[in-house]
Design a protein around this motif. Sequence first.
Motif, mmCIF file in Angstrom:
data_model
loop_
_atom_site.group_PDB
_atom_site.id
_atom_site.type_symbol
_atom_site.label_atom_id
_atom_site.label_comp_id
_atom_site.label_asym_id
_atom_site.label_seq_id
_atom_site.Cartn_x
_atom_site.Cartn_y
_atom_site.Cartn_z
ATOM 1 N N VAL A 110 -0.557 12.451 9.810
ATOM 2 C CA VAL A 110 0.332 11.698 8.914
ATOM 3 C C VAL A 110 0.862 12.619 7.822
ATOM 4 N N GLN A 116 3.406 -1.095 4.595
ATOM 5 C CA GLN A 116 4.248 0.107 4.661
ATOM 6 C C GLN A 116 4.651 0.570 3.266
ATOM 7 N N GLU A 128 1.527 1.880 1.429
ATOM 8 C CA GLU A 128 1.073 3.152 1.998
ATOM 9 C C GLU A 128 1.982 4.293 1.560
ATOM 10 N N CYS A 129 3.274 4.055 1.559
ATOM 11 C CA CYS A 129 4.209 5.097 1.108
ATOM 12 C C CYS A 129 4.036 5.364 -0.383
ATOM 13 N N CYS A 158 10.122 6.811 4.842
ATOM 14 C CA CYS A 158 8.660 6.762 4.909
ATOM 15 C C CYS A 158 8.195 5.435 5.506
ATOM 16 N N THR A 159 8.783 4.335 5.059
ATOM 17 C CA THR A 159 8.336 3.035 5.579
ATOM 18 C C THR A 159 8.631 2.918 7.071
ATOM 19 N N MET A 163 5.900 4.917 8.764
ATOM 20 C CA MET A 163 4.631 4.177 8.741
ATOM 21 C C MET A 163 4.669 3.020 9.742
ATOM 22 N N GLN A 177 1.902 1.935 13.117
ATOM 23 C CA GLN A 177 1.227 0.663 13.374
ATOM 24 C C GLN A 177 0.889 0.408 14.838
#
Length: 140
Positions: A61, A114, A117-118, A129-130, A133, A137
């Motif tokens: 990641v 998302q 997490e970003c 980024c989203t 992410m 998933q």
Amino acid sequence: MPTWVKVVLVIVVVGFLAIVAGAILAARWVRSQGASLEKQGKALAVEAEKFGRGQDPEVCVTESLNRLRSCPGFICEAKVKLFLNGCVQAANDRTKLCAGVPSPTEIMQSARWQLAECERRGWGNNQRCTRMMGGLQPLC
């Protein structure tokens, strides 16, 4: 026929023609670039597997986000997602990485996860980024 109806019809016809022209141009581009993109994709899949083998998935990641940082455009973003997918699949146990990751079918929870997490990774309010992410998933 009233003038406003004529205007609406012209707008609809022009819009339809623009969509058709866009589809034709996209098809021609894919036809001309398809073999090259396929070759690049296969090479990237091999690179991702080598990079991820024996690693903690978190490293995948982090590397994907580093690649995304210097990556302009849709095609490059797709390549990063391909790298992330291959790397995480080749990496060690995903249990820790996937803890708390909602199913892609849980729309609202996915969007919140998302974004969070970003944000946690220093990419707050970043759509690229989203989207990346979101590609993580299905691996969980």
